[in-house]
Design a protein around this motif. Sequence first.
Motif, PDB file in Angstrom:
ATOM      1  N   MET A   1     -33.344   3.489  42.772  1.00  0.00           N
ATOM      2  CA  MET A   1     -33.258   4.052  41.423  1.00  0.00           C
ATOM      3  C   MET A   1     -32.664   5.448  41.514  1.00  0.00           C
ATOM      4  O   MET A   1     -33.115   6.277  42.303  1.00  0.00           O
ATOM      5  CB  MET A   1     -34.654   4.128  40.789  1.00  0.00           C
ATOM      6  CG  MET A   1     -34.620   4.616  39.361  1.00  0.00           C
ATOM      7  SD  MET A   1     -36.303   4.716  38.676  1.00  0.00           S
ATOM      8  CE  MET A   1     -36.934   6.120  39.572  1.00  0.00           C
ATOM      9  N   GLN A   2     -31.685   5.736  40.689  1.00  0.00           N
ATOM     10  CA  GLN A   2     -31.024   7.018  40.742  1.00  0.00           C
ATOM     11  C   GLN A   2     -31.717   7.987  39.791  1.00  0.00           C
ATOM     12  O   GLN A   2     -31.774   7.781  38.594  1.00  0.00           O
ATOM     13  CB  GLN A   2     -29.550   6.870  40.336  1.00  0.00           C
ATOM     14  CG  GLN A   2     -28.772   5.982  41.305  1.00  0.00           C
ATOM     15  CD  GLN A   2     -27.350   5.811  40.872  1.00  0.00           C
ATOM     16  OE1 GLN A   2     -26.935   6.330  39.860  1.00  0.00           O
ATOM     17  NE2 GLN A   2     -26.594   5.072  41.654  1.00  0.00           N
ATOM     18  N   THR A   3     -32.240   9.083  40.370  1.00  0.00           N
ATOM     19  CA  THR A   3     -32.906  10.090  39.549  1.00  0.00           C
ATOM     20  C   THR A   3     -32.314  11.470  39.786  1.00  0.00           C
ATOM     21  O   THR A   3     -32.890  12.474  39.410  1.00  0.00           O
ATOM     22  CB  THR A   3     -34.414  10.117  39.870  1.00  0.00           C
ATOM     23  OG1 THR A   3     -34.571  10.372  41.259  1.00  0.00           O
ATOM     24  CG2 THR A   3     -35.079   8.821  39.502  1.00  0.00           C
ATOM     25  N   ALA A   4     -31.157  11.535  40.450  1.00  0.00           N
ATOM     26  CA  ALA A   4     -30.515  12.821  40.714  1.00  0.00           C
ATOM     27  C   ALA A   4     -30.258  13.532  39.399  1.00  0.00           C
ATOM     28  O   ALA A   4     -29.749  12.948  38.447  1.00  0.00           O
ATOM     29  CB  ALA A   4     -29.222  12.600  41.480  1.00  0.00           C
ATOM     30  N   GLY A   5     -30.564  14.826  39.364  1.00  0.00           N
ATOM     31  CA  GLY A   5     -30.349  15.604  38.151  1.00  0.00           C
ATOM     32  C   GLY A   5     -31.548  15.627  37.235  1.00  0.00           C
ATOM     33  O   GLY A   5     -31.627  16.456  36.335  1.00  0.00           O
ATOM     34  N   TYR A   6     -32.495  14.737  37.454  1.00  0.00           N
ATOM     35  CA  TYR A   6     -33.700  14.705  36.630  1.00  0.00           C
ATOM     36  C   TYR A   6     -34.775  15.610  37.208  1.00  0.00           C
ATOM     37  O   TYR A   6     -34.863  15.797  38.428  1.00  0.00           O
ATOM     38  CB  TYR A   6     -34.275  13.288  36.539  1.00  0.00           C
ATOM     39  CG  TYR A   6     -33.474  12.347  35.677  1.00  0.00           C
ATOM     40  CD1 TYR A   6     -33.644  12.331  34.296  1.00  0.00           C
ATOM     41  CD2 TYR A   6     -32.566  11.472  36.253  1.00  0.00           C
ATOM     42  CE1 TYR A   6     -32.908  11.454  33.504  1.00  0.00           C
ATOM     43  CE2 TYR A   6     -31.820  10.603  35.475  1.00  0.00           C
ATOM     44  CZ  TYR A   6     -31.994  10.597  34.099  1.00  0.00           C
ATOM     45  OH  TYR A   6     -31.280   9.744  33.318  1.00  0.00           O
ATOM     46  N   THR A 144     -32.260   3.395  33.872  1.00  0.00           N
ATOM     47  CA  THR A 144     -32.624   2.749  35.129  1.00  0.00           C
ATOM     48  C   THR A 144     -33.369   1.449  34.852  1.00  0.00           C
ATOM     49  O   THR A 144     -34.099   1.331  33.868  1.00  0.00           O
ATOM     50  CB  THR A 144     -33.522   3.654  35.977  1.00  0.00           C
ATOM     51  OG1 THR A 144     -34.751   3.878  35.279  1.00  0.00           O
ATOM     52  CG2 THR A 144     -32.852   4.991  36.252  1.00  0.00           C
ATOM     53  N   MET A 145     -33.185   0.483  35.759  1.00  0.00           N
ATOM     54  CA  MET A 145     -33.838  -0.805  35.594  1.00  0.00           C
ATOM     55  C   MET A 145     -35.356  -0.656  35.671  1.00  0.00           C
ATOM     56  O   MET A 145     -36.097  -1.294  34.915  1.00  0.00           O
ATOM     57  CB  MET A 145     -33.354  -1.790  36.660  1.00  0.00           C
ATOM     58  CG  MET A 145     -33.976  -3.180  36.514  1.00  0.00           C
ATOM     59  SD  MET A 145     -33.470  -4.317  37.814  1.00  0.00           S
ATOM     60  CE  MET A 145     -31.775  -4.626  37.365  1.00  0.00           C
ATOM     61  N   GLU A 146     -35.845   0.223  36.569  1.00  0.00           N
ATOM     62  CA  GLU A 146     -37.289   0.385  36.705  1.00  0.00           C
ATOM     63  C   GLU A 146     -37.905   0.893  35.414  1.00  0.00           C
ATOM     64  O   GLU A 146     -38.956   0.420  34.982  1.00  0.00           O
ATOM     65  CB  GLU A 146     -37.615   1.349  37.854  1.00  0.00           C
ATOM     66  CG  GLU A 146     -39.110   1.517  38.061  1.00  0.00           C
ATOM     67  CD  GLU A 146     -39.446   2.377  39.255  1.00  0.00           C
ATOM     68  OE1 GLU A 146     -40.610   2.760  39.386  1.00  0.00           O
ATOM     69  OE2 GLU A 146     -38.533   2.654  40.063  1.00  0.00           O
ATOM     70  N   ARG A 147     -37.253   1.876  34.791  1.00  0.00           N
ATOM     71  CA  ARG A 147     -37.775   2.413  33.537  1.00  0.00           C
ATOM     72  C   ARG A 147     -37.766   1.339  32.448  1.00  0.00           C
ATOM     73  O   ARG A 147     -38.711   1.200  31.669  1.00  0.00           O
ATOM     74  CB  ARG A 147     -36.928   3.606  33.114  1.00  0.00           C
ATOM     75  CG  ARG A 147     -37.298   4.135  31.731  1.00  0.00           C
ATOM     76  CD  ARG A 147     -36.562   5.430  31.427  1.00  0.00           C
ATOM     77  NE  ARG A 147     -36.563   5.642  29.998  1.00  0.00           N
ATOM     78  CZ  ARG A 147     -35.486   5.627  29.228  1.00  0.00           C
ATOM     79  NH1 ARG A 147     -34.299   5.405  29.778  1.00  0.00           N
ATOM     80  NH2 ARG A 147     -35.565   5.833  27.941  1.00  0.00           N
ATOM     81  N   LEU A 148     -36.708   0.575  32.405  1.00  0.00           N
ATOM     82  CA  LEU A 148     -36.590  -0.490  31.413  1.00  0.00           C
ATOM     83  C   LEU A 148     -37.729  -1.499  31.575  1.00  0.00           C
ATOM     84  O   LEU A 148     -38.447  -1.816  30.615  1.00  0.00           O
ATOM     85  CB  LEU A 148     -35.238  -1.179  31.588  1.00  0.00           C
ATOM     86  CG  LEU A 148     -34.912  -2.328  30.610  1.00  0.00           C
ATOM     87  CD1 LEU A 148     -34.495  -1.758  29.272  1.00  0.00           C
ATOM     88  CD2 LEU A 148     -33.792  -3.189  31.180  1.00  0.00           C
ATOM     89  N   PHE A 152     -41.178  -2.347  29.153  1.00  0.00           N
ATOM     90  CA  PHE A 152     -41.474  -3.676  28.601  1.00  0.00           C
ATOM     91  C   PHE A 152     -42.765  -4.259  29.162  1.00  0.00           C
ATOM     92  O   PHE A 152     -43.514  -4.923  28.451  1.00  0.00           O
ATOM     93  CB  PHE A 152     -40.302  -4.626  28.875  1.00  0.00           C
ATOM     94  CG  PHE A 152     -39.124  -4.430  27.969  1.00  0.00           C
ATOM     95  CD1 PHE A 152     -39.276  -4.482  26.586  1.00  0.00           C
ATOM     96  CD2 PHE A 152     -37.864  -4.192  28.481  1.00  0.00           C
ATOM     97  CE1 PHE A 152     -38.189  -4.300  25.746  1.00  0.00           C
ATOM     98  CE2 PHE A 152     -36.767  -4.008  27.653  1.00  0.00           C
ATOM     99  CZ  PHE A 152     -36.925  -4.059  26.283  1.00  0.00           C
ATOM    100  N   MET A 153     -43.035  -4.013  30.460  1.00  0.00           N
ATOM    101  CA  MET A 153     -44.253  -4.551  31.062  1.00  0.00           C
ATOM    102  C   MET A 153     -45.513  -3.961  30.437  1.00  0.00           C
ATOM    103  O   MET A 153     -46.553  -4.598  30.369  1.00  0.00           O
ATOM    104  CB  MET A 153     -44.254  -4.281  32.571  1.00  0.00           C
ATOM    105  CG  MET A 153     -43.462  -5.288  33.370  1.00  0.00           C
ATOM    106  SD  MET A 153     -44.169  -6.951  33.302  1.00  0.00           S
ATOM    107  CE  MET A 153     -45.602  -6.752  34.331  1.00  0.00           C
TER     108      MET A 153
END
Length: 504
Positions: A1-6, A144-148, A152-153
């Motif tokens: 998961m890309q979180t660069a800049g966050y 990001t897919m994980e956040r998505l 939903f989960m």
Amino acid sequence: MQTAGYCKVLIVDDEVLIRQGIKYFIDWEREGFHIAGEASNGQEALERIEELRPHIVLTDIVMPIMDGEQLTKEIKSRYPDIEVIVLSSFGEFDYVRSTFQSGVADYILKPKLDMQHLLTVLKLTAKRIPALQTGQGGGERSLTMERLLDSFMNGFESSFRVEEVKQFFPHAHFRLVGSNDRGVAERLTELPQSVQVLLPQPQERTAHAWLINGNETAMSAALQMVKNRTSANGGAVAVSPVFSRLEELSSVYRDSLLKLLQYAFYLPELDVLVFEELPQPRPAPQPFLLNKLTEAFKWGQFNEAFGELRDHVSAMAACYTLDVFEFKSFLGNLIFNMTVLLSNMEYNSKSLETSKYEYFKKIEQSRSANEALGILDDFIAEAEHCIASKAADSSNENIKKLLQYIQNHYADPLTLTEVAKHFHFNPSYLSSYFSTHNEEGFVDYLHKVRIGKAEELLQAGDAPISEISGLVGYSDHSYFCKVFKKNTGLSPSQYRRQYRSNGK
């Protein structure tokens, strides 16, 4: 998961609703923040910090194991570059003052927790971190897919656009494949023309699940692949029905996948559980009447009680929709109540009192209904042994009392009915009971005692035989002579003469 800049944030609070509320109330990534993780106490937070290396820790003050004050000191000692924001109540000012002395960036009062205010505090704090290029207001950042999936989960209302979802899941159909055993869940291999993702696994969830996104052919292929590759050596695998909207993910996971894995407890013969292929569930039995069991125990009807009990729990086990926790709790309650009943009835239940906790543990750890029923059978067998031990002791005591009564009252006009009345027995039951626990039946034993006493009187003096017959309980002299000869081989007069001629 890309979180660069966050700006990465760790939420620490012992109340899961607080954590979830903060996590999902704002679209954090659109604001330039990423909720990197959660922790329920300070000790757990330190472990997550080592793993996640957040920029900011948002922590409660009062928590178990390690509170926010101690956590702040540990963070500033080990990770001086990490900023800490404290959540507190009005009554915790002394704690807040202590944390400020330890170097917290800011504090927010919980009763007035406002998400926009929290966002403002986070942004101001982020600006204090020189190495962080947050890019505030970063709406251009990619989803990001994980956040998505995490959103939903957890069943939160989605603000995601259709095209945002489709960049990860382009196909029309979804299916969940899951197991309580991660190794089993991961046996799936790539399906052509499909997307497969192992869902996030927060602590609150128990099942590991793959989300499969593909066309109808891929959905059918996934089901067939699971059936072909699943081994009975692993845990059960559940396959949800096909669904078409990712918004259904939480409800399908909860109401389909988790229920199927619970059904596996009652259906251990099925390696793969598919909703549409389940057998017809049997109706749940009527509630068990504990007072009926108590009454049966009171009257000594143990075989009947245990038989009905076994029938009832077997009927429960045949109803695979029954909650597993409810089933196990019922068995545990049965063991507890039967132990109490036997103890109150003064059975030697010390062994049961000691072993009941082991039975509780085994039932709790049982992996199938059949295994749990086997544990209950083991308990019943031990209970039956306790009952049989007392029954044997009780029978010995009862027969002693009966024999002694006859010894004391042989001269009275005793009958089976009179003795049964004295001991509160049914006459026919007394007759059977006496024969079972003594070498002779009641009548034969009474004759034996009376004739024995008559022999003593015949040996002792010259009392008339007609008088002796009355002294030992026979009102009919001729009947006495007949019984005496049958038992000794001699008439009373012959017996006396032979005794004297032998010089006794």
